[in-house]
Scaffold this motif. Structure first.
Motif, PDB file in Angstrom:
ATOM      1  N   PHE A  96       0.842  -1.198   0.000  1.00 16.69           N
ATOM      2  CA  PHE A  96       0.000   0.000   0.000  1.00 16.69           C
ATOM      3  C   PHE A  96       0.877   1.249   0.000  1.00 16.69           C
ATOM      4  CE2 PHE A  96      -2.593   3.319   1.882  1.00 16.69           C
ATOM      5  CZ  PHE A  96      -3.816   3.125   1.272  1.00 16.69           C
ATOM      6  N   ARG A 148       2.518   1.597  -3.470  1.00 19.28           N
ATOM      7  CA  ARG A 148       1.622   2.103  -4.515  1.00 19.28           C
ATOM      8  C   ARG A 148       1.283   3.569  -4.266  1.00 19.28           C
ATOM      9  NH1 ARG A 148      -3.359  -0.267  -4.625  1.00 19.28           N
ATOM     10  NH2 ARG A 148      -3.018  -1.214  -2.592  1.00 19.28           N
ATOM     11  N   SER A 149       1.041   3.930  -3.000  1.00 13.74           N
ATOM     12  CA  SER A 149       0.735   5.325  -2.696  1.00 13.74           C
ATOM     13  C   SER A 149       1.878   6.231  -3.142  1.00 13.74           C
ATOM     14  CB  SER A 149       0.526   5.535  -1.202  1.00 13.74           C
ATOM     15  OG  SER A 149      -0.266   4.533  -0.677  1.00 13.74           O
ATOM     16  N   ILE A 185       1.676   6.765  -6.792  1.00 16.60           N
ATOM     17  CA  ILE A 185       0.565   7.574  -7.296  1.00 16.60           C
ATOM     18  C   ILE A 185       0.727   9.028  -6.869  1.00 16.60           C
ATOM     19  CG2 ILE A 185      -1.935   7.907  -7.219  1.00 16.60           C
ATOM     20  CD1 ILE A 185      -2.115   4.865  -6.590  1.00 16.60           C
ATOM     21  N   ASN A 186       1.047   9.264  -5.614  1.00 21.74           N
ATOM     22  CA  ASN A 186       1.184  10.629  -5.119  1.00 21.74           C
ATOM     23  C   ASN A 186       2.171  10.636  -3.961  1.00 21.74           C
ATOM     24  OD1 ASN A 186       0.966  13.162  -4.008  1.00 21.74           O
ATOM     25  ND2 ASN A 186      -1.259  13.224  -4.067  1.00 21.74           N
ATOM     26  N   ALA A 212       1.270  12.863  -0.894  1.00 23.37           N
ATOM     27  CA  ALA A 212       0.215  12.337  -0.042  1.00 23.37           C
ATOM     28  C   ALA A 212       0.746  11.145   0.747  1.00 23.37           C
ATOM     29  CB  ALA A 212      -0.993  11.926  -0.878  1.00 23.37           C
ATOM     30  N   ALA A 213       1.571  10.326   0.110  1.00 28.45           N
ATOM     31  CA  ALA A 213       2.127   9.166   0.805  1.00 28.45           C
ATOM     32  C   ALA A 213       2.984   9.612   1.974  1.00 28.45           C
ATOM     33  CB  ALA A 213       2.952   8.323  -0.166  1.00 28.45           C
ATOM     34  N   GLU A 226     -12.521   7.208 -17.514  1.00 26.49           N
ATOM     35  CA  GLU A 226     -12.545   8.305 -16.560  1.00 26.49           C
ATOM     36  C   GLU A 226     -13.801   9.161 -16.758  1.00 26.49           C
ATOM     37  OE1 GLU A 226      -9.084  11.303 -16.045  1.00 26.49           O
ATOM     38  OE2 GLU A 226      -8.485   9.396 -15.164  1.00 26.49           O
ATOM     39  N   GLU A 236     -16.813   7.237 -15.500  1.00 30.25           N
ATOM     40  CA  GLU A 236     -16.893   7.198 -14.040  1.00 30.25           C
ATOM     41  C   GLU A 236     -17.444   8.504 -13.499  1.00 30.25           C
ATOM     42  OE1 GLU A 236     -13.292   4.120 -12.940  1.00 30.25           O
ATOM     43  OE2 GLU A 236     -12.900   6.246 -13.192  1.00 30.25           O
ATOM     44  N   ALA A 237     -16.931   9.613 -14.045  1.00 31.69           N
ATOM     45  CA  ALA A 237     -17.392  10.917 -13.563  1.00 31.69           C
ATOM     46  C   ALA A 237     -18.885  11.070 -13.824  1.00 31.69           C
ATOM     47  CB  ALA A 237     -16.605  12.029 -14.253  1.00 31.69           C
ATOM     48  N   THR A 245     -20.947   8.770 -11.543  1.00 24.60           N
ATOM     49  CA  THR A 245     -21.016   9.316 -10.198  1.00 24.60           C
ATOM     50  C   THR A 245     -22.029  10.446 -10.136  1.00 24.60           C
ATOM     51  OG1 THR A 245     -18.679   8.816 -10.029  1.00 24.60           O
ATOM     52  CG2 THR A 245     -19.613  10.206  -8.316  1.00 24.60           C
ATOM     53  N   ALA A 296     -25.550   9.005 -10.388  1.00 23.52           N
ATOM     54  CA  ALA A 296     -25.961   8.332  -9.162  1.00 23.52           C
ATOM     55  C   ALA A 296     -26.351   9.352  -8.102  1.00 23.52           C
ATOM     56  CB  ALA A 296     -24.831   7.443  -8.646  1.00 23.52           C
ATOM     57  N   LEU A 297     -25.587  10.457  -8.070  1.00 19.13           N
ATOM     58  CA  LEU A 297     -25.861  11.472  -7.066  1.00 19.13           C
ATOM     59  C   LEU A 297     -27.162  12.197  -7.375  1.00 19.13           C
ATOM     60  CD1 LEU A 297     -22.311  12.872  -6.433  1.00 19.13           C
ATOM     61  CD2 LEU A 297     -23.671  11.332  -5.038  1.00 19.13           C
TER      62      LEU A 297
END
Lengths: 371, 512
Positions: A229, A232-233, A236-237, A240-241, A354, A357-358, A361, A364-365
């Motif tokens: 984890f 991978r973090s 990706i960023n 943030a990691a 992408e 997905e947007a 989402t 759904a909202l």
């Protein structure tokens, strides 16, 4: 269902694109694309060719996993080539010098190969965290030092003694033979259980089992462990990691060493096959592995498919040469095209996904608000 | 005579924000005009519009009396407008001369650069405006102030007579500021018009002929620099009315959660970015840090969560010295962190929500332990966050980038507050999110305070600071300059402390 279609769209699209462009290339060079393809496929349906493909795919897969482990952290380990060559050479030499009970002897060879690969790659990691040297640059440089430096030197220094009157040739070039106790057994007998008889001089490498094991461990490590984890973090960023408690420098060194450790296994496939290290045929798997990792999207199963495809193309090159239907170099072109096509196809699919997905989402909202 | 620049009714909207709202600005020829305003007041957007980097949605621009519309900086340059950016755009490995002519090289026959004529022309420009800099020196050998001069020469060389300087003093030490001001006076004497952005009020009062103040995207005042005081300006910048703090009972206990003593952090050049900071936060207390951005708030936050190292001083969390602990150890000991920029430090945008919820807590239950990730536990916990913090999402497997900013922020706040923290470090927790999400975040922070959480709140939003904090601390140039009571603070005081127009007696700096 939709997910499956999306997941398969990219590789299938890439493959189709490759077929089209390769056909044009074949046709432009005056060969008949259809007879070339049918030759390739015809041979691949034979059991002994399939064994060749599996034996070729095994080191390709290991090399790809080694590269992928770095890629998942945005560490571009271009040095698998140097790492596996120097690891295989040292491991074969050590294996030839010692004499131990079978299991132990094999374990020692594995350990040496992985340790040497890990150290060689770890060097690039250390240079990065202490001196800020870019990993791409240092691993490329270390390739030269490993191959043109140490390997060229040690191959001569460790050349096995020749018998009286014998001169050095392609067949006796290499390190001292490894005693039988140090050679990983093949798994031909086990495979024959499913396939029927395999020709005597065409064994299925036992490293296939190791490669599958490495693939499973790779999956578990990345997806089930805290370390994975963190890794991978970081990929990706990294910011943030870091805020999430990952120590970036430590991760870089460990990830490089793990990558190098796996790279160390790549050369063992041939070492166990010919029972020594011979420098001439074994080279190039490190760079091919980068392509396989790229094509397989660093995914344990994806890379297996990619490794088999590359292996199939590699083996086909020999077949094309012997049947004279097309130039063997077409295979190299095809490997290049499939990579480019894959990069393009995956990018297209990524964008489509992408956007979907947007939208999903948002939809759904909107429903949630209405209800 | 027509004004050098005349902007009328300039409006610029970004999704969810109005950066400029009916801005009017008139700059006379040959004057030095300062634009003041807090971060986010719309100064930079306005300058970008004027320099052709962004189009305005509404409004008109006149340069030297002519109506213009710029599609790119090139067109602005053609009209004689030049911009010196806050971050220099110079090639270190080229000489001053080469940098200046880069992109506008004088050519001689055969496509070769005519260095001789460039040298001559530049020498002339430099002496004319009193800008003293060696043309053949490598830029990498120059001091910051000299580099800035090179940037100014660069725009003058391109024929600009209206100069925009974007926070030119931000990167300079005091002596360099003086030198810059001398240069600006020389430029003005030679007939140039200068428009500059600054929020250090003493500097503005020293150099400007006239001053325009922006607040929340609007022009609130334009005045001649004549009898204006720093305190007047500060009040205009902050606004005449401050929000009244929500009258909630104090929940402050006497258990000290965070104790920071004499904390100093230095940058790469070993210059202190925060110096001798003393701070104490008790359980149930929210300490708000106010200040113009870039005055050490970020470094203070980094030092507390552990991504920056203290060069001096100590940090204690519930009695445990964590000054040299790793970020992970601090997180495991109960430091929760809501970063200033959720995309930069808070989220893995391409990863599913449940992985984002685990980030920072991956070694702790229910997300996992030292060795393994507990997928089921992490997913269950994410569902709890989704429920409790009203994260609007179809499911917890969508990647974080699919959510709106407000929902992303609710997820970040949720994962931090549900981790059972003993200290929350929240930097701009409601930046860039809609009003509804903002109210929700504030409610959550209040509830956590009531439950006994100690919070360090860094914010540029005065509503937020005054509405939530038990005590307000003003930070300027890396030190605490004032400690204020949220229910007694006046806009005049707050603005004055934030901009350095006033200082509290040094004994009051011992905060906590």
């Amino acid at each position: 269902m939709r997910r499956v279609v999306m997941a398969l769209a990219a590789p299938i699209g890439a493959l189709l694109l490759t077929l089209i462009i390769s056909s044009i290339a074949l046709w432009a060079f005056g060969s008949n694309p259809f007879s070339a393809y049918s030759d390739m496929l015809g041979h691949a349906s034979k059991l002994e060719t399939q064994v060749d493909i599996w034996n070729r795919a095994t080191p390709l897969y290991l090399s790809a996993v080694a590269a992928a482990l770095g890629f998942r952290m945005n560490l571009f380990n271009i040095g698998v080539e140097g790492q596996y060559l120097i690891a295989a050479l040292v491991a074969a030499q050590v294996g030839g010098l010692i004499d131990l009970p079978q299991a132990l002897h094999i374990v020692v060879i594995f350990f040496v190969a992985m340790a040497v690969g890990a150290l060689w790659a770890g060097l690039a990691g250390m240079l990065n965290v202490t001196r800020g040297v870019n990993v791409v640059i240092s691993t490329i440089m270390l390739n030269y030092i490993a191959v043109s430096g140490f390997m060229a030197w040690w191959v001569q220094a460790w050349q096995a003694d020749l018998r009286d009157g014998e001169s050095l040739s392609a067949t006796n070039l290499g390190t001292k033979p490894i005693p039988k106790s140090g050679v990983l057994p093949d798994i031909t007998g086990f495979v024959e259980f499913f396939t029927g008889d395999i020709r005597e001089n065409n064994p299925v490498s036992g490293m296939l089992v190791i490669a599958i094991l490495v693939g499973v461990l790779y999956h578990v490590l990345l997806n089930r462990t805290t370390f994975g984890f963190d890794l991978r973090s970081s990929g990706i960023n990294p910011f943030a990691a870091r805020a999430g408690g990952v120590q970036p420098k430590r991760m870089i060194v460990i990830a490089m060493m793990l990558s190098g450790g796996i790279a160390g296994l790549v050369g063992l496939v041939e070492v166990f096959e010919i029972e020594k290290f011979r420098p001439n045929q074994i080279q190039g798997l490190g760079f091919a592995g980068i392509g396989v990792a790229l094509l397989g999207r660093n995914h344990p199963v994806g890379m297996a498919g990619a490794a088999l495809l590359f292996a199939f193309l590699d083996i086909s090159s020999g077949i094309l040469q012997s049947t004279q239907t097309a130039s063997r170099e077409i295979v190299t072109i095809m490997q290049g095209i499939v990579l480019l096509a894959a990069v393009v196809a995956y990018e297209i699919v990524r964008r489509v996904r992408e956007r979907e997905e947007a939208r999903a989402t948002a939809e759904a909202l909107a429903e949630g608000v209405a209800a | 005579m027509a004004a050098a620049i005349e902007l009328k009714g300039i409006t610029k909207r970004f999704p969810g924000v109005i950066a400029n709202d009916d801005v009017n600005l008139t700059v006379e020829k040959g004057e030095i005009h300062a634009i003041c305003g807090e971060n986010g007041a719309g100064k930079s957007t306005l300058m970008k519009i004027l320099y052709g980097m962004q189009p305005a949605d509404e409004g008109t621009m006149k340069v030297n009396g002519e109506l213009v519309e710029f599609d790119s900086p090139t067109e602005a340059i053609d009209r004689g407008i030049g911009m010196v950016h806050q971050h220099f755009m110079l090639a270190d490995n080229l000489t001053v001369l080469e940098n200046v002519i880069l992109g506008a090289e004088p050519m001689s026959s055969g496509g070769r650069i005519n260095f001789a004529s460039a040298h001559e022309r530049l020498g002339k420009v430099a002496t004319e405006y009193g800008l003293d800099v060696g043309l053949d020196e490598l830029v990498e050998t120059l001091e910051v102030g000299q580099r800035q001069r090179v940037e100014i020469i660069k725009v003058l060389y391109r024929g600009a007579d209206i100069l925009i300087l974007d926070e030119p003093t931000a990167v300079l030490v005091p002596q360099e500021v003086e030198a810059l001001f001398d240069n600006m006076r020389d430029l003005k004497a030679s007939g140039a018009t200068i428009l500059f952005i600054d929020h250090k009020l003493d500097e503005v009062l020293e150099i400007a002929d006239s001053i325009t103040v922006l607040r929340q995207g609007r022009t609130v005042a334009t005045m001649a620099n004549d009898g204006v005081t720093a305190t007047d300006l500060a009040e205009l910048m902050v606004g005449s009315e401050l929000p009244t703090p929500a009258t909630s009972e104090s929940t402050v206990t006497d258990v000290v959660a965070l104790q920071v003593t004499d904390l100093t952090v230095v940058d790469d050049d070993h210059r202190p970015v925060i110096e001798n900071i003393n701070l104490m936060i008790r359980q149930g207390e929210i300490v708000g840090i106010a200040g113009v951005e870039g005055n050490g708030q970020g470094e203070l936050v980094d030092a507390i969560i552990g991504t920056a190292q203290a060069s001096h001083g100590s940090i204690t969390l519930l009695g445990e010295d964590i000054t040299h602990s790793s970020v992970r150890h601090r997180r495991e000991s109960g430091v929760a962190y809501v970063p200033e920029d959720r995309h930069h430090e808070g989220l893995l945008l391409g990863s599913p929500l449940w992985e984002n919820a685990a980030l920072g807590h991956q070694t702790q239950a229910p997300y996992g332990n030292k060795w393994f990730i507990n997928r089921a536990g992490a997913r269950a916990q994410t569902e709890i966050i989704r429920e409790r913090f009203d994260v609007r999402t179809p499911n917890i497997d969508v990647p974080a980038h699919a959510l709106s900013g407000g929902n992303q922020q609710k997820l970040v706040i949720g994962r931090e507050l549900t981790s059972n923290p003993s200290l929350l470090v929240a930097a701009h927790p409601t930046r860039g999110i809609d009003v509804g999400a903002q109210a929700a975040v504030w409610d959550q922070l209040r509830a956590a305070r009531k439950a006994g959480l100690a919070t360090l709140l860094v914010s540029a939003d005065l509503d937020e600071l005054i509405g939530l904090s038990d005590v307000l601390i003003v930070m300027l140039r890396g030190v605490f300059v004032a400690r204020l009571e949220p229910d007694e603070v006046t806009p005049r005081d707050l603005g004055a402390y934030m901009t350095g127009a006033a200082t509290q007696a040094p004994t009051d700096q011992e905060v906590g």
